[in-house]
Design an enzyme around this catalytic site. Structure first.
Site, PDB file in Angstrom:
ATOM      1  N   HIS A  28       0.836  -1.205   0.000  1.00 34.98           N
ATOM      2  CA  HIS A  28       0.000   0.000   0.000  1.00 34.98           C
ATOM      3  C   HIS A  28       0.871   1.255   0.000  1.00 34.98           C
ATOM      4  O   HIS A  28       1.217   1.772   1.065  1.00 34.98           O
ATOM      5  CB  HIS A  28      -0.896  -0.002   1.228  1.00 34.98           C
ATOM      6  CG  HIS A  28      -1.806  -1.186   1.310  1.00 34.98           C
ATOM      7  ND1 HIS A  28      -1.358  -2.431   1.690  1.00 34.98           N
ATOM      8  CD2 HIS A  28      -3.122  -1.314   1.042  1.00 34.98           C
ATOM      9  CE1 HIS A  28      -2.381  -3.284   1.662  1.00 34.98           C
ATOM     10  NE2 HIS A  28      -3.454  -2.633   1.265  1.00 34.98           N
ATOM     11  N   GLY A 158     -10.908   4.546   6.776  1.00 26.75           N
ATOM     12  CA  GLY A 158     -11.411   3.223   7.133  1.00 26.75           C
ATOM     13  C   GLY A 158     -11.584   3.088   8.639  1.00 26.75           C
ATOM     14  O   GLY A 158     -12.616   2.625   9.129  1.00 26.75           O
ATOM     15  N   ASN A 187      -7.982  11.799   3.564  1.00 22.27           N
ATOM     16  CA  ASN A 187      -7.658  11.908   2.133  1.00 22.27           C
ATOM     17  C   ASN A 187      -8.857  11.623   1.232  1.00 22.27           C
ATOM     18  O   ASN A 187      -8.725  11.604   0.003  1.00 22.27           O
ATOM     19  CB  ASN A 187      -6.470  11.002   1.778  1.00 22.27           C
ATOM     20  CG  ASN A 187      -6.763   9.527   2.048  1.00 22.27           C
ATOM     21  OD1 ASN A 187      -7.914   9.121   2.181  1.00 22.27           O
ATOM     22  ND2 ASN A 187      -5.711   8.724   2.115  1.00 22.27           N
ATOM     23  N   ILE A 189     -10.281   9.132   0.341  1.00 21.82           N
ATOM     24  CA  ILE A 189     -10.148   7.978  -0.555  1.00 21.82           C
ATOM     25  C   ILE A 189     -10.098   6.706   0.286  1.00 21.82           C
ATOM     26  O   ILE A 189      -9.425   6.657   1.321  1.00 21.82           O
ATOM     27  CB  ILE A 189      -8.842   8.065  -1.389  1.00 21.82           C
ATOM     28  CG1 ILE A 189      -8.899   9.203  -2.412  1.00 21.82           C
ATOM     29  CG2 ILE A 189      -8.528   6.746  -2.080  1.00 21.82           C
ATOM     30  CD1 ILE A 189      -9.819   8.973  -3.589  1.00 21.82           C
ATOM     31  N   HIS A 262      -3.866   3.208  -3.451  1.00 19.56           N
ATOM     32  CA  HIS A 262      -4.154   2.670  -2.123  1.00 19.56           C
ATOM     33  C   HIS A 262      -3.429   1.348  -1.848  1.00 19.56           C
ATOM     34  O   HIS A 262      -2.723   1.227  -0.847  1.00 19.56           O
ATOM     35  CB  HIS A 262      -5.661   2.471  -1.914  1.00 19.56           C
ATOM     36  CG  HIS A 262      -5.959   1.570  -0.759  1.00 19.56           C
ATOM     37  ND1 HIS A 262      -6.089   2.040   0.521  1.00 19.56           N
ATOM     38  CD2 HIS A 262      -6.076   0.213  -0.674  1.00 19.56           C
ATOM     39  CE1 HIS A 262      -6.290   1.011   1.338  1.00 19.56           C
ATOM     40  NE2 HIS A 262      -6.298  -0.105   0.637  1.00 19.56           N
ATOM     41  N   GLU A 408     -18.836  -3.957  23.588  1.00 18.54           N
ATOM     42  CA  GLU A 408     -17.989  -5.151  23.706  1.00 18.54           C
ATOM     43  C   GLU A 408     -16.759  -5.080  22.804  1.00 18.54           C
ATOM     44  O   GLU A 408     -15.653  -5.431  23.208  1.00 18.54           O
ATOM     45  CB  GLU A 408     -18.792  -6.414  23.363  1.00 18.54           C
ATOM     46  CG  GLU A 408     -19.933  -6.720  24.331  1.00 18.54           C
ATOM     47  CD  GLU A 408     -21.193  -5.918  24.035  1.00 18.54           C
ATOM     48  OE1 GLU A 408     -21.239  -5.222  22.997  1.00 18.54           O
ATOM     49  OE2 GLU A 408     -22.143  -5.984  24.842  1.00 18.54           O
ATOM     50  N   ASP A 466     -34.129 -15.869  28.852  1.00 18.05           N
ATOM     51  CA  ASP A 466     -33.713 -14.849  27.889  1.00 18.05           C
ATOM     52  C   ASP A 466     -33.760 -15.369  26.451  1.00 18.05           C
ATOM     53  O   ASP A 466     -33.710 -14.595  25.497  1.00 18.05           O
ATOM     54  CB  ASP A 466     -32.300 -14.323  28.214  1.00 18.05           C
ATOM     55  CG  ASP A 466     -32.354 -13.237  29.288  1.00 18.05           C
ATOM     56  OD1 ASP A 466     -33.448 -12.679  29.506  1.00 18.05           O
ATOM     57  OD2 ASP A 466     -31.306 -12.967  29.900  1.00 18.05           O
ATOM     58  N   HIS A 470     -29.697 -15.255  23.613  1.00 22.48           N
ATOM     59  CA  HIS A 470     -28.777 -15.125  24.744  1.00 22.48           C
ATOM     60  C   HIS A 470     -28.133 -16.455  25.143  1.00 22.48           C
ATOM     61  O   HIS A 470     -27.400 -16.519  26.118  1.00 22.48           O
ATOM     62  CB  HIS A 470     -29.509 -14.532  25.953  1.00 22.48           C
ATOM     63  CG  HIS A 470     -29.695 -13.050  25.847  1.00 22.48           C
ATOM     64  ND1 HIS A 470     -30.240 -12.448  24.733  1.00 22.48           N
ATOM     65  CD2 HIS A 470     -29.391 -12.038  26.707  1.00 22.48           C
ATOM     66  CE1 HIS A 470     -30.273 -11.141  24.919  1.00 22.48           C
ATOM     67  NE2 HIS A 470     -29.755 -10.861  26.102  1.00 22.48           N
ATOM     68  N   ARG A 517     -24.367 -19.098  34.607  1.00 23.11           N
ATOM     69  CA  ARG A 517     -25.312 -18.245  35.315  1.00 23.11           C
ATOM     70  C   ARG A 517     -25.954 -19.030  36.457  1.00 23.11           C
ATOM     71  O   ARG A 517     -26.167 -18.526  37.549  1.00 23.11           O
ATOM     72  CB  ARG A 517     -26.399 -17.791  34.351  1.00 23.11           C
ATOM     73  CG  ARG A 517     -27.438 -16.968  35.043  1.00 23.11           C
ATOM     74  CD  ARG A 517     -28.738 -16.942  34.252  1.00 23.11           C
ATOM     75  NE  ARG A 517     -29.815 -16.703  35.185  1.00 23.11           N
ATOM     76  CZ  ARG A 517     -31.076 -16.592  34.863  1.00 23.11           C
ATOM     77  NH1 ARG A 517     -31.446 -16.722  33.619  1.00 23.11           N
ATOM     78  NH2 ARG A 517     -31.979 -16.383  35.768  1.00 23.11           N
TER      79      ARG A 517
HETATM   80  C1  LIG Z   1     -11.763  -4.309   9.476  1.00 23.01           C
HETATM   81  C2  LIG Z   1     -11.195  -4.156   8.122  1.00 23.01           C
HETATM   82  N1  LIG Z   1     -12.008  -4.171   7.064  1.00 23.01           N
HETATM   83  C3  LIG Z   1     -11.510  -4.064   5.823  1.00 23.01           C
HETATM   84  C4  LIG Z   1     -10.179  -3.968   5.611  1.00 23.01           C
HETATM   85  C5  LIG Z   1      -9.623  -3.930   4.211  1.00 23.01           C
HETATM   86  N2  LIG Z   1      -9.102  -2.575   3.925  1.00 23.01           N
HETATM   87  C6  LIG Z   1      -7.825  -2.276   4.074  1.00 23.01           C
HETATM   88  S1  LIG Z   1      -7.517  -0.669   3.778  1.00 23.01           S
HETATM   89  C7  LIG Z   1      -9.122  -0.362   3.414  1.00 23.01           C
HETATM   90  C8  LIG Z   1      -9.569   1.005   3.019  1.00 23.01           C
HETATM   91  C9  LIG Z   1      -9.165   1.955   4.025  1.00 23.01           C
HETATM   92  O1  LIG Z   1      -9.337   3.239   3.616  1.00 23.01           O
HETATM   93  P1  LIG Z   1      -8.475   4.345   4.314  1.00 23.01           P
HETATM   94  O2  LIG Z   1      -8.381   4.094   5.735  1.00 23.01           O
HETATM   95  O3  LIG Z   1      -9.054   5.644   3.885  1.00 23.01           O
HETATM   96  O4  LIG Z   1      -7.041   4.142   3.710  1.00 23.01           O
HETATM   97  P2  LIG Z   1      -6.377   4.864   2.469  1.00 23.01           P
HETATM   98  O5  LIG Z   1      -7.010   4.301   1.244  1.00 23.01           O
HETATM   99  O6  LIG Z   1      -6.671   6.303   2.617  1.00 23.01           O
HETATM  100  O7  LIG Z   1      -4.960   4.504   2.580  1.00 23.01           O
HETATM  101  C10 LIG Z   1      -9.875  -1.521   3.552  1.00 23.01           C
HETATM  102  C11 LIG Z   1     -11.331  -1.578   3.288  1.00 23.01           C
HETATM  103  C12 LIG Z   1      -9.350  -3.974   6.752  1.00 23.01           C
HETATM  104  N3  LIG Z   1      -8.019  -3.911   6.653  1.00 23.01           N
HETATM  105  N4  LIG Z   1      -9.875  -4.044   7.973  1.00 23.01           N
HETATM  106 MG   LIG Z   2      -8.451   7.267   3.036  1.00 19.51          MG
END
Ligand SMILES: Cc1ncc(C[n+]2csc(CCOP(=O)(O)OP(=O)(O)O)c2C)c(N)n1
Ligand SMILES: [Mg+2]
Length: 661
Positions: A28, A158, A187, A189, A262, A408, A466, A470, A517
């Site tokens: 990346h 993300g 960003n 994106i 990315h 949780e 429950d 549960h 329980r």
């Molecule tokens: C819980 C989780 N879901 C999905 C992913 C797969 N994944 C990795 S990066 C990404 C996109 C993240 O976007 P962002 O944080 O904006 O990163 P950028 O593209 O800006 O580097 C995804 C969906 C992951 N690593 N973890």
């Molecule tokens: Mg991003």
């Protein structure tokens, strides 16, 4: 740090990132290239740490929650002087290298936690800040401040979209964790393209609502960033979110700003053009700007002095406060075996293992001063309050009871952060069925080998009224499937005390205590040395006369059920041995002669567990049987539900009899 130093470091981050990803053929590049200046500032100016002493307890913590941007961290650790040679960066993402696709805790010094599942790192950072505040309160004196550090985290879009971040941020705001400073790599994106596709909320407003201090700036206005960090540090009572507008893949001439940067190599042509534009020699792969090397060699010296100053303050503090110093040792270097007077539970007493667990927890809380934790709003049910120890709150940092709220997922990840920080022995708790809401942090605790203790109660269909939502049925199988997680399901109150002891003594990874329980009768143990043998995972609770004709292997509440079934058989039950298998993983790892002596090959086997049979097939063996529950439960009084699902003395007895033929 002068501008030219920042530029040299940022350029090197971009150079190493592009080449490492290109060489690996995957990775990346976008995130590290977009955050290169912030990275330079963090490792160049902001972080108070010492690459020569990565375990310095009072170092600032830095978490890369956007773990896919791992090359940002690796490049900076290498430059800053951590033991991460360039060779490792050249073998980015290769088997056995220290530079895994996503940062892995302990793979190299300076990696504070494993990140990759988005949002986990953010929540870990919250836990680290909790730990800092708890420890600062316990150990600082009016004269000496020996715990006083910040926790920094970089989160991307993300992380901000993930629920776990919301849970942890809400808790951090509630607690007023002023030393937590989060950067948001804004960003716009993510993988599929613009965040406009799915994420148009106002993150800043959301965090303000959580009681965070929020500010906004440009990711390439380096003076502005440092100013904002100072403002954030001045905010003693609120965590800070510094939202930085950035460009993913900055420096890539045609791809910057695009989701194409990315998660894929930029490609030879784009890399060549980027290097040209940035002034990186095209004929020197893995180019490191000499200015970056010079800068960090100076900086290392300053940081070492900083550390020495702390060490002398620590010595002065230790000299003046010998009792506190003793406590410190108990927190940071606890002795192996814990001496504790465990509560006694006489045979015949009827007590729920959750209730027994609560008593035992309180006994341990006296002997293990850094045992802290709490539940996700279920403490009255999971019995996990430490008596007379107060709640950890913004105005009561000395409290040992965490009030995690109904969160949780956040609870699990914050607890991981508390464990990662060092100095604390954290536990957390909820109903067993809700482990579904916290599997990601349980998995990561196991992957990282964190000594977290989980107290999971209401462990079966015996929850009763429950109803099926549960009543866990597949959860034992699911938890046992996690490598490195020790799952303990004690059969009565006495075994619960031993299980807690095993949990406390297990410092190699997390332990889940799975408790009932409903009340269970404390049974006599046929094996007099059961407190030792049970540590191997299983022992004989009820012995057969002579060689057993059948071994009933039961766990938790089903042990007493099996004992009663054998007793109900009268003379015909003489050949029945009942084994309490408190920990299947440990038993499977026990010496073969012990396993054979407990479950001899000549005897038939019946496994009894109020859950799915998945994973028990091997134990039952050929010709054996499993009394299990292969469906969801029912709502009704516990006894009625149990009878409906075939968990009665009579039904166990029938199974035994039909096996005996
Ligand atoms: C819980 C989780 N879901 C999905 C992913 C797969 N994944 C990795 S990066 C990404 C996109 C993240 O976007 P962002 O944080 O904006 O990163 P950028 O593209 O800006 O580097 C995804 C969906 C992951 N690593 N973890
Ligand atoms: Mg991003």
């Amino acid at each position: 740090m002068e501008n030219r130093d920042i530029e040299a470091v940022a350029l090197t981050v971009r150079s190493l990132t592009m080449d490492a990803v290109e060489k690996a053929g995957s990775g990346h590049p976008g995130m590290p290239m977009g955050m290169a200046e912030l990275g330079a500032l963090l490792y160049g100016v902001v972080l108070r740490h010492n690459p020569a002493e990565p375990d310095w307890i009072d170092r600032d913590r830095f978490v890369l929650s956007a773990g896919h941007g791992s090359m940002l961290l690796y490049a900076l650790l290498h430059l800053a002087g951590y033991d991460l040679p360039l060779e490792e960066i050249k073998s980015f993402r290769q088997l056995g290298s220290k530079t895994a696709g996503h940062p892995e805790y302990r793979a190299a010094p300076g990696i504070e936690t494993t990140t990759g599942p988005l949002g986990q790192g953010f929540a870990n950072a919250v836990g680290m800040a909790v730990a800092e505040r708890m420890l600062a309160h316990r150990f600082n004196t009016p004269e000496h401040t020996i715990i006083d550090h910040h926790t920094y985290v970089i989160s991307g879009d993300g992380c901000m979209m993930e629920g776990v971040t919301a849970e942890a941020a809400s808790l951090a705001g509630h607690l007023g964790l002023g030393k937590l400073i989060a950067f948001y790599d804004d960003n716009s994106i993510s993988i599929e393209g613009s965040t406009d596709l799915a994420f148009t909320e106002d993150v800043g407003k959301r965090f303000e609502g959580y009681n965070w201090h929020v500010c906004r700036g440009d990711a390439y206005d380096t003076e502005g960033i440092l100013r904002r960090v100072e403002q954030a540090k001045a905010e003693a009572d609120r965590p800070s979110l510094i939202r930085l507008t950035s460009t993913i893949g900055r420096g890539a001439p045609s791809k910057a700003g695009s989701h194409e940067t990315h998660g894929a190599p930029l490609g030879e042509e784009e890399v060549a053009a980027a290097k040209k534009a940035l002034g990186i020699p095209g004929d020197q792969p893995f180019y490191i700007h000499p200015g970056a090397v010079e800068f960090f060699s100076r900086r290392r010296g300053e940081l070492e002095k900083e550390h020495v100053r702390w060490e002398s303050a620590f010595s002065a503090w230790a000299g003046k406060n010998p009792e506190l110093h003793q406590q410190w040792k108990a927190f940071f270097a606890p002795a192996g075996r814990v001496d504790v007077e465990l509560p006694a539970f006489p045979v015949g007493e009827k007590v729920a293992t959750r209730a027994a667990g609560g008593k035992v927890l309180n006994a341990f809380a006296k002997a293990v001063p850094n045992l802290v934790g709490g539940a996700a709003d279920l403490a009255p049910s999971t019995k996990t309050l430490i008596a007379d120890a107060g709640d950890f709150q913004r105005d009561n940092p000395g409290g040992r009871n965490m009030r995690f709220g109904v969160r949780e997922h956040g609870m699990g990840a914050v607890t991981n952060g508390m464990a990662l920080h060092g100095g604390l022995r954290p536990f957390c708790s909820t109903f067993f069925v809700f482990t579904d809401y916290m599997r990601p942090p349980v998995r990561l605790a196991s992957m990282m080998g964190l000594a977290v203790i989980y107290v999971f109660t209401h462990d079966s269909i015996y929850v009763g009224e429950d109803g099926p939502t549960h009543e866990p049925v597949e959860h034992l199988a699911a938890m046992r499937a996690v490598p490195g997680l020790t799952v303990l399901r004690p059969g009565d109150a006495e075994e619960t005390a031993l299980a807690w002891l095993m949990a406390i003594e297990n410092t190699d990874g997390p332990t889940a205590l799975v408790l009932t329980r409903q009340k269970l009768e404390v049974y006599p143990k046929a094996d007099e040395s059961w407190r030792e043998t049970a540590r191997l995972g299983a022992y004989t609770a009820r012995e057969a006369e002579g060689n057993p004709r059948i071994v009933v292997i039961a766990t938790g509440s089903e042990v007493s059920l099996a004992v009663k079934a054998a007793e109900a058989m009268g003379a015909a039950g003489a050949g029945v041995r009942v084994v309490s298998m408190i920990c299947r993983e440990r038993f499977l790892a026990a010496p073969e002669d012990y396993r054979r002596s407990l479950v001899p090959s000549g005897a038939k086997r019946l496994v009894v567990e109020a859950g799915v049979s998945l994973g028990w097939e091997g134990m039952a063996g050929e010709g054996g049987d499993i009394l299990s529950i292969e469906r969801f439960g029912e709502s009704g009084p516990a006894a009625a539900v149990a009878e409906h699902l075939g968990f009665t003395v009579e039904s166990v007895r029938k199974r035994i009899e039909s096996l005996l033929g």
